[in-house]
Design a protein around this motif. Structure first.
Motif, PDB file in Angstrom:
ATOM      1  N   UNK A  60      34.865 -47.645 -16.757  1.00  0.00           N
ATOM      2  CA  UNK A  60      33.412 -47.483 -16.711  1.00  0.00           C
ATOM      3  C   UNK A  60      33.017 -47.181 -15.282  1.00  0.00           C
ATOM      4  N   UNK A  61      31.923 -46.474 -15.161  1.00  0.00           N
ATOM      5  CA  UNK A  61      31.276 -46.311 -13.861  1.00  0.00           C
ATOM      6  C   UNK A  61      30.151 -47.335 -13.841  1.00  0.00           C
ATOM      7  N   UNK A  62      30.238 -48.277 -12.916  1.00  0.00           N
ATOM      8  CA  UNK A  62      29.196 -49.295 -12.774  1.00  0.00           C
ATOM      9  C   UNK A  62      28.164 -48.799 -11.773  1.00  0.00           C
ATOM     10  N   UNK A  63      26.906 -49.086 -12.042  1.00  0.00           N
ATOM     11  CA  UNK A  63      25.823 -48.687 -11.150  1.00  0.00           C
ATOM     12  C   UNK A  63      25.272 -49.931 -10.469  1.00  0.00           C
ATOM     13  N   UNK A  64      25.134 -49.809  -9.153  1.00  0.00           N
ATOM     14  CA  UNK A  64      24.667 -50.920  -8.329  1.00  0.00           C
ATOM     15  C   UNK A  64      23.363 -50.573  -7.636  1.00  0.00           C
ATOM     16  N   UNK A  70      23.621 -53.024 -12.224  1.00  0.00           N
ATOM     17  CA  UNK A  70      22.439 -52.854 -13.067  1.00  0.00           C
ATOM     18  C   UNK A  70      22.682 -51.945 -14.274  1.00  0.00           C
ATOM     19  N   UNK A  71      23.918 -51.469 -14.438  1.00  0.00           N
ATOM     20  CA  UNK A  71      24.218 -50.641 -15.601  1.00  0.00           C
ATOM     21  C   UNK A  71      25.600 -50.053 -15.526  1.00  0.00           C
ATOM     22  N   UNK A  72      25.961 -49.332 -16.591  1.00  0.00           N
ATOM     23  CA  UNK A  72      27.280 -48.697 -16.617  1.00  0.00           C
ATOM     24  C   UNK A  72      27.312 -47.555 -17.616  1.00  0.00           C
ATOM     25  N   UNK A  73      28.363 -46.771 -17.487  1.00  0.00           N
ATOM     26  CA  UNK A  73      28.712 -45.732 -18.457  1.00  0.00           C
ATOM     27  C   UNK A  73      30.191 -45.932 -18.767  1.00  0.00           C
ATOM     28  N   UNK A  74      30.503 -46.284 -20.008  1.00  0.00           N
ATOM     29  CA  UNK A  74      31.899 -46.470 -20.415  1.00  0.00           C
ATOM     30  C   UNK A  74      32.502 -45.119 -20.791  1.00  0.00           C
ATOM     31  N   UNK A  75      33.720 -44.900 -20.318  1.00  0.00           N
ATOM     32  CA  UNK A  75      34.468 -43.686 -20.645  1.00  0.00           C
ATOM     33  C   UNK A  75      35.932 -44.065 -20.736  1.00  0.00           C
ATOM     34  N   UNK A 116      19.018 -45.225 -14.211  1.00  0.00           N
ATOM     35  CA  UNK A 116      20.334 -45.871 -14.204  1.00  0.00           C
ATOM     36  C   UNK A 116      21.317 -45.124 -15.093  1.00  0.00           C
ATOM     37  N   UNK A 117      20.898 -44.751 -16.292  1.00  0.00           N
ATOM     38  CA  UNK A 117      21.813 -44.059 -17.215  1.00  0.00           C
ATOM     39  C   UNK A 117      22.277 -42.726 -16.635  1.00  0.00           C
ATOM     40  N   UNK A 118      21.357 -41.966 -16.033  1.00  0.00           N
ATOM     41  CA  UNK A 118      21.740 -40.684 -15.433  1.00  0.00           C
ATOM     42  C   UNK A 118      22.708 -40.899 -14.278  1.00  0.00           C
ATOM     43  N   UNK A 119      22.472 -41.920 -13.463  1.00  0.00           N
ATOM     44  CA  UNK A 119      23.388 -42.230 -12.356  1.00  0.00           C
ATOM     45  C   UNK A 119      24.744 -42.670 -12.889  1.00  0.00           C
ATOM     46  N   UNK A 120      24.746 -43.430 -13.989  1.00  0.00           N
ATOM     47  CA  UNK A 120      26.004 -43.892 -14.578  1.00  0.00           C
ATOM     48  C   UNK A 120      26.801 -42.723 -15.155  1.00  0.00           C
ATOM     49  N   UNK A 121      26.117 -41.802 -15.814  1.00  0.00           N
ATOM     50  CA  UNK A 121      26.800 -40.622 -16.348  1.00  0.00           C
ATOM     51  C   UNK A 121      27.404 -39.806 -15.210  1.00  0.00           C
ATOM     52  N   UNK A 122      26.664 -39.586 -14.152  1.00  0.00           N
ATOM     53  CA  UNK A 122      27.192 -38.854 -12.993  1.00  0.00           C
ATOM     54  C   UNK A 122      28.379 -39.595 -12.384  1.00  0.00           C
ATOM     55  N   UNK A 123      28.295 -40.912 -12.311  1.00  0.00           N
ATOM     56  CA  UNK A 123      29.408 -41.711 -11.790  1.00  0.00           C
ATOM     57  C   UNK A 123      30.645 -41.608 -12.658  1.00  0.00           C
TER      58      UNK A 123
END
Length: 192
Positions: A60-64, A70-75, A116-123
């Motif tokens: 996952x890309x975790x967002x800080x 404060x969020x994440x994107x699991x891949x 947050x979701x957009x930042x997580x997707x980019x991460x």
């Protein structure tokens, strides 16, 4: 807002766990395990997720925001995340499996609607590139012209994915699409 992204690993596990615990295990104890192979149930999901992270079998890309997650994107590679919603419709149009799947996005309830979701997707896309790149697929919801609560957009919105260069492949639900994108590898790294 200004966010930073970090990979989910043993050094960021405690921040991830704090966010999940603050949200009752996320969706009643999922711990972002629903898309992995057969789950172990809410009572065992935390331990299973931690074990997978420590073994390198959960991504996952975790967002800080500062020090707070404060969020994440699991891949993950397809074999790491074999379960998806609308499987029957997905398999009907399947020609080949992707190298990577993006299955889940989550934002702290205090940060929803703040990017947050957009930042997580980019991460996540940056991590996929670092890990060797390849074809990335996801299953976002088309929320255009509809009111959809952010808490229920665990796959993200179609518009957000399209802004990141994903192309629609086919519909697999009333409002859900398969989208895909080729991600070039960062030189010097290979696919895990």
């Amino acid at each position: 807002m200004s966010f930073s992204a970090k990979p989910l690993d043993d050094t960021t596990w405690s921040q991830f766990a704090t966010l999940v615990e603050r949200h009752n295990g996320v969706w009643g104890g999922c711990w972002c395990m629903a898309f992995h192979a057969k789950g172990v149930g809410a009572a065992g999901n935390r331990a299973e997720k931690e074990a997978r992270v420590r073994e390198g079998h959960a991504h996952a890309a975790l967002i800080f925001d500062g020090a707070a997650c404060v969020g994440w994107c699991q891949f993950g590679p397809t074999q790491e995340l074999p379960r998806i919603k609308h499987r029957r419709a997905y398999e009907e149009g399947l020609t080949s499996l992707p190298d990577w799947r993006i299955t889940c996005l989550f934002s702290d309830k205090a940060y929803r609607g703040k990017g947050v979701a957009a930042a997580a997707l980019a991460g996540a896309l940056a991590e996929i590139a670092r890990l060797g790149g390849g074809t990335v697929e996801s299953y976002p919801e088309d929320a255009e012209g509809r009111s959809v609560a952010g808490a229920f957009l665990h796959n993200g919105t179609l518009a957000m994915f399209e802004r990141q260069g994903f192309q629609r492949s086919r519909k697999i639900g009333k409002h859900r699409w398969v989208v895909a994108k080729a991600v070039a590898p960062v030189p010097g790294f290979t696919l895990i």
